[in-house]
Design a protein around this motif. Structure first.
Motif, short mmCIF file in Angstrom:
data_model
loop_
_atom_site.label_atom_id
_atom_site.label_comp_id
_atom_site.label_asym_id
_atom_site.label_seq_id
_atom_site.Cartn_x
_atom_site.Cartn_y
_atom_site.Cartn_z
N GLY A 1 7.72 4.76 -6.37
CA GLY A 1 7.98 4.72 -4.74
C GLY A 1 6.72 4.22 -3.90
O GLY A 1 5.85 3.93 -4.69
N GLU A 2 7.09 3.91 -2.93
CA GLU A 2 5.99 3.28 -2.00
C GLU A 2 5.63 4.33 -0.84
O GLU A 2 6.28 5.18 -0.33
CB GLU A 2 6.42 2.06 -0.98
CG GLU A 2 5.37 1.35 -0.04
CD GLU A 2 5.89 0.40 0.92
OE1 GLU A 2 5.28 -0.09 1.83
OE2 GLU A 2 7.23 0.00 0.62
N ILE A 3 4.17 4.55 -0.95
CA ILE A 3 3.67 5.59 0.11
C ILE A 3 3.84 5.09 1.49
O ILE A 3 3.37 3.96 1.67
CB ILE A 3 2.05 5.57 -0.42
CG1 ILE A 3 1.93 6.23 -1.57
CG2 ILE A 3 1.36 6.53 0.67
CD1 ILE A 3 0.41 6.13 -2.18
N ILE A 4 4.31 5.90 2.05
CA ILE A 4 4.68 5.34 3.71
C ILE A 4 3.90 6.45 4.54
O ILE A 4 3.79 6.05 5.96
CB ILE A 4 6.19 5.68 3.86
CG1 ILE A 4 6.60 7.15 3.85
CG2 ILE A 4 7.03 4.93 3.20
CD1 ILE A 4 8.15 7.40 4.20
N SER A 5 3.45 7.52 4.06
CA SER A 5 2.54 8.26 5.08
C SER A 5 1.69 9.41 4.10
O SER A 5 2.10 9.93 3.00
CB SER A 5 3.39 9.21 5.93
OG SER A 5 2.77 10.27 6.59
N LEU A 6 0.45 9.53 4.71
CA LEU A 6 -0.54 10.64 3.99
C LEU A 6 -0.51 11.70 5.09
O LEU A 6 -0.93 11.81 6.17
CB LEU A 6 -1.84 9.90 4.02
CG LEU A 6 -1.96 8.66 3.35
CD1 LEU A 6 -3.49 8.10 3.27
CD2 LEU A 6 -1.74 8.84 1.70
N LEU B 1 1.44 13.63 0.36
CA LEU B 1 1.78 12.31 0.68
C LEU B 1 3.55 12.32 0.80
O LEU B 1 4.14 12.99 0.10
CB LEU B 1 1.32 11.25 -0.07
CG LEU B 1 1.43 11.46 -1.56
CD1 LEU B 1 2.68 10.49 -2.08
CD2 LEU B 1 0.38 11.03 -2.20
N ASP B 2 4.02 11.19 1.78
CA ASP B 2 5.50 10.79 1.48
C ASP B 2 5.56 9.57 1.04
O ASP B 2 5.00 8.76 1.24
CB ASP B 2 5.96 10.80 3.10
CG ASP B 2 6.16 12.16 3.67
OD1 ASP B 2 5.99 13.24 2.87
OD2 ASP B 2 6.34 12.40 4.94
N ILE B 3 6.64 9.43 -0.07
CA ILE B 3 6.99 8.45 -0.53
C ILE B 3 8.29 7.75 -0.28
O ILE B 3 9.27 8.62 -0.22
CB ILE B 3 6.79 8.09 -2.13
CG1 ILE B 3 7.69 9.07 -2.74
CG2 ILE B 3 5.19 8.61 -2.41
CD1 ILE B 3 7.72 8.80 -4.34
N GLU B 4 8.52 6.50 -0.14
CA GLU B 4 10.05 5.98 -0.05
C GLU B 4 10.46 5.50 -1.38
O GLU B 4 9.72 4.60 -2.10
CB GLU B 4 10.15 4.92 0.95
CG GLU B 4 11.45 4.58 1.27
CD GLU B 4 11.30 3.53 2.59
OE1 GLU B 4 11.41 2.41 2.22
OE2 GLU B 4 11.36 4.09 3.76
N VAL B 5 11.46 6.00 -2.14
CA VAL B 5 11.83 5.81 -3.38
C VAL B 5 12.09 4.52 -3.50
O VAL B 5 13.05 3.99 -2.78
CB VAL B 5 13.02 6.76 -3.85
CG1 VAL B 5 13.37 6.45 -5.12
CG2 VAL B 5 12.45 8.12 -3.68
#
Length: 781
Positions: free
Chosen positions: A82-87, A97-101
């Motif tokens: 996934g891509e990190i979209i928010s710390l 952290l939030d990731i977008e799969v």
């Protein structure tokens, strides 16, 4: 008004109250019904499509390539890219952290996200792509009356699971202009006194805002000013429209609609760019969709009313993301728009403004009705959104009216335009390797009056007013009745609606009548959901005692502040007579200091040395017609020294045991045999969260409870309550409940005995509050 859109939107808004989503086998029938009834019953057709779309959306969000764990509490590791979209947050040891799969998906399928925690993390940035090996967890959060519903908020953000990272491999870094700007701007703004507010206004990054400042923002009713949404995008649109329109009229005048159309399109593009810089958060997405739709309809549709445009915008927002209805910001945004439209479209208001424009020649004559309109909009927004805020947050700032009257124009005309201008100049300087902070410092100065107001907000008298839930419901009915009375014509054909207004006022009369009638109150035992910890509130005749306070972590987090105090506000409990702290473990005593500071007059009972309290010797006390009997085993230490409390009304009783283990249980049974302390109780708070070191067979039989409650967090690392301990209780015919599974557990005790209500099943039995398997929103466990 389009009846199909009305049925679709109204049904999706009602999803807040659905007990469950329909089964998958019903989806073909819903689709067929929506098609067949499109012409004959468009409202029903729209409603059926809404149910179908929400269920299908959750299905798509649930089944897109992320492995689903084998059960709700599975600890088997899974691999996710996934891509990190928010710390979200970070400290010395942990990063959230939030990731977008990153997955293959259908063209119109929603993007799913996960919230992960990482211990001993590496240096990471937004935009990086990693391959994570995680231990999956459900999206469950602590659920209590009056508290923040994190589970619902996570769902509204498309976060369908949590996890703990055990391995990670960096793959690539995807360039993002916004991330680059945040990385360059944050260090420079951190040196300014109001740099945290400026960073939130310019790039939607709230990482510099402290918890204390967030508390001040909420209590003054001005939190909406630092969360980029409709207000900010509207201000940007208005300023760019005004500048471009007057420039075009000056340099290229024309009698047609060309200059107006170009200015409208330019303002829309400016708002779209600002929304991108803000990160396209959920509130920003809704606001930009609404603004672009209004611009589109203004350009191509001359005959749609304001309400038609609002309905169309609502329909499109819910079509794009039906889970928007779970977000508090969604309700605040659309309610604010409705209030503004109701105010502007009032015939009297429109007539006054028209007459002033056509007849008045002085500047004051032209400004007066517009100032009056601004005042009308502002007090209505404050009143109605105050009620909505009270429903969402359990209280309201009674000073928000005059504060917003001062602050909103200041932000709209001074702060936001100057901040954006200074940001543009800073970006130009960045391109030529110069640091131009002059205007940013000036924007920082313009925020100092606002900062002073926030700093002294707590000194205002009654700055935060707690509102009980019954009073909120009655206030809402009265306001609804006033709207019916004010805006419906007085003709005879509308008599049914005026009758409805009268019926809406009846509950207020019945409620007021109860004030003059004597009532016999039962007493309540509330086992609050504080994760892997213990907090109990015993309520009787509007007063309360507290047994244990949950944990605290670092300087910023305490379950006392996050759960217990909001719960007390929700229940209208302002008088706390006793605070019992069983022993010194953090999960029992961590929030004691916060509670003691909040209720300094409460009598404290504890053997914890850091708490200035009366010792927990064997003692009996009468409280609110209940008999309190407490004792601690002074010759033991650690868990076995827990202060044990028994509460008895003469017929029914509850036993609170802290973290006692087998040795202390044996000592209590000796006191029971010598008649020093009676153990038998209908309700038992199970010792030590259901560990194998406690709840011996002999102790359970001595207490002989009907109900046993286990204060244990969902998927906690200790595995509490242990399966064999649960079986031990259940084999004796004892009903068992665990806070991690049920949320808050409230037991009402009256002459008929204890009645158990849980948050997920009784207090808020809605589909989004249920437990889900990891990544699965359709088949709740």
């Amino acid at each position: 008004m389009n009846r199909f859109m009305l049925g679709f939107s109204a049904t999706l808004l009602s999803a807040m109250l659905w007990p469950s989503l329909p089964p998958l086998v019903s989806l073909p029938f819903l689709c067929l019904g929506a098609i067949v009834l499109t012409r004959r019953a468009p409202i029903v057709s729209g409603a059926l499509l809404a149910v179908l779309w929400l269920t299908g959306f959750c299905l798509l969000l649930s089944r897109q390539g992320v492995p689903v764990s084998q059960g709700p509490f599975s600890q088997e590791p899974i691999q996710v890219r996934g891509e990190i979209i928010s710390l979200v947050s970070q400290n010395r040891d942990w990063l959230s952290l939030d990731i977008e799969v990153d997955e293959k998906k259908l063209i119109f399928s929603p993007k799913r996200r996960l919230r992960l925690s990482w211990q001993a993390y590496e240096k990471v940035e937004v935009g990086q792509v990693w391959s994570f090996k995680i231990i999956p967890k459900t999206i469950s959060s602590v659920l209590n009356q009056g508290g923040y519903n994190g589970q619902k908020q996570l769902l509204s953000q498309h976060i369908v699971g949590k996890g703990r990272i055990i391995e990670a491999k960096f793959i690539e870094s995807r360039y993002s202009l916004r991330s680059h700007l945040i990385e360059r701007l944050s260090p420079e703004l951190s040196h300014l006194s109001q740099g945290d507010i400026l960073l939130a206004l310019l790039l939607g990054d709230k990482s510099l805002i402290t918890q204390d400042k967030w508390q001040d923002l909420r209590q003054t009713g001005t939190g909406h000013l630092v969360a980029i949404s409709g207000l900010h995008l509207s201000v940007v649109c208005a300023w760019f429209y005004a500048i471009s329109f007057f420039s075009l009229c000056y340099f290229a005048p024309t009698f047609g609609r060309r200059n107006w159309a170009i200015s409208v399109v330019f303002s829309g593009l400016a708002a779209l760019l600002y929304a991108y810089l803000a990160g396209f958060g959920i509130p920003t997405q809704r606001a930009i969709v609404m603004i672009l739709l209004i611009i589109f309809l203004s350009l191509f549709s001359r005959f749609s009313t304001t309400w038609d445009r609002l309905l169309f915008a609502l329909f499109v927002v819910l079509l794009i993301d039906p889970l928007s209805c779970l977000s508090m910001g969604f309700w605040l945004s659309f309610c604010a728009l409705c209030i503004i439209i109701l105010t502007i479209d009032t015939p009297l208001m429109t007539k006054e403004i028209t007459l002033s424009v056509t007849q008045e020649s002085t500047l004051w004559g032209r400004l007066k009705p517009k100032l009056w309109q601004f005042w009308a909009i502002q007090w209505r927004l404050t009143l109605f959104l105050g009620v909505l805020q009270a429903i969402l947050f359990g209280g309201v700032s009674i000073h928000s009216l005059w504060i917003n009257l001062l602050v909103v124009p200041w932000f709209s005309f001074i702060v936001i335009p100057l901040a954006i201008l200074s940001f543009v100049i800073w970006c130009i300087g960045l391109l030529i390797s110069q640091s131009w902070l002059g205007l940013l410092q000036m924007a920082d100065w313009t925020l100092k009056p606002y900062a002073y107001l926030l700093e002294h907000s707590a000194d205002l008298p009654a700055y935060w007013q707690v509102t009980p839930d019954r009073l909120l419901g009655l206030t809402f009915l009265v306001i609804l009745a006033g709207i019916v009375w004010r805006y419906l014509p007085r003709e005879r054909q509308y008599w049914q609606w005026h009758m409805l207004m009268t019926l809406l006022l009846l509950p207020m009369g019945l409620y007021a009548g109860q004030w003059f009638q004597p009532r016999s109150y039962p007493w309540n035992v509330h086992l609050l959901d504080v994760g892997q910890g213990l907090a109990v509130v015993v309520e009787k005749d509007g007063r309360a005692l507290i047994y244990d306070t949950g944990a605290s972590y670092g300087e910023d987090f305490s379950y006392s502040e996050r759960v217990i105090i909001p719960f007390l506000h929700y229940r209208g409990l302002n008088e706390i007579d006793y605070i019992f702290v069983s022993h010194s473990d953090n999960d029992h005593a961590g929030g004691a200091s916060s509670l003691i500071e909040r209720f300094p007059m409460a009598t404290r009972i504890s053997d914890v040395s850091s708490i200035n309290a009366k010792p927990c010797h064997i003692k009996q006390k009468e409280w609110q017609s209940l008999k309190l009997h407490w004792v601690a085993q002074q010759h033991f230490s650690g868990n076995n020294s827990s202060c044990v409390l028994r509460i008895d009304d003469g017929r029914h009783s509850v036993l609170l045991t802290g973290d006692i283990e087998a040795q202390a249980e044996q000592a209590l049974m000796a006191l029971n045999e010598s008649s020093v302390l009676k153990l038998e109780s209908q309700l038992l708070i199970a010792p030590h969260h259901g560990s194998r070191t406690s709840s011996t067979q002999a102790f359970i039989q001595a207490v002989n409870p009907q109900i046993a409650l286990f204060p244990a967090g969902l998927e906690n690392r200790y595995g509490f309550p242990k399966a064999d301990v649960l079986n031990r209780y259940q084999a004796l015919g004892i009903d068992t409940f665990t806070t991690g599974i049920t949320g808050q557990i409230s037991v009402t005790i009256d002459e008929n005995g204890p009645i158990v209500k849980t948050y997920r099943q009784d207090l808020a039995p809605f589909w989004y509050n249920r437990l889900f398997r990891f990544g699965d929103l359709i088949n709740p466990e």
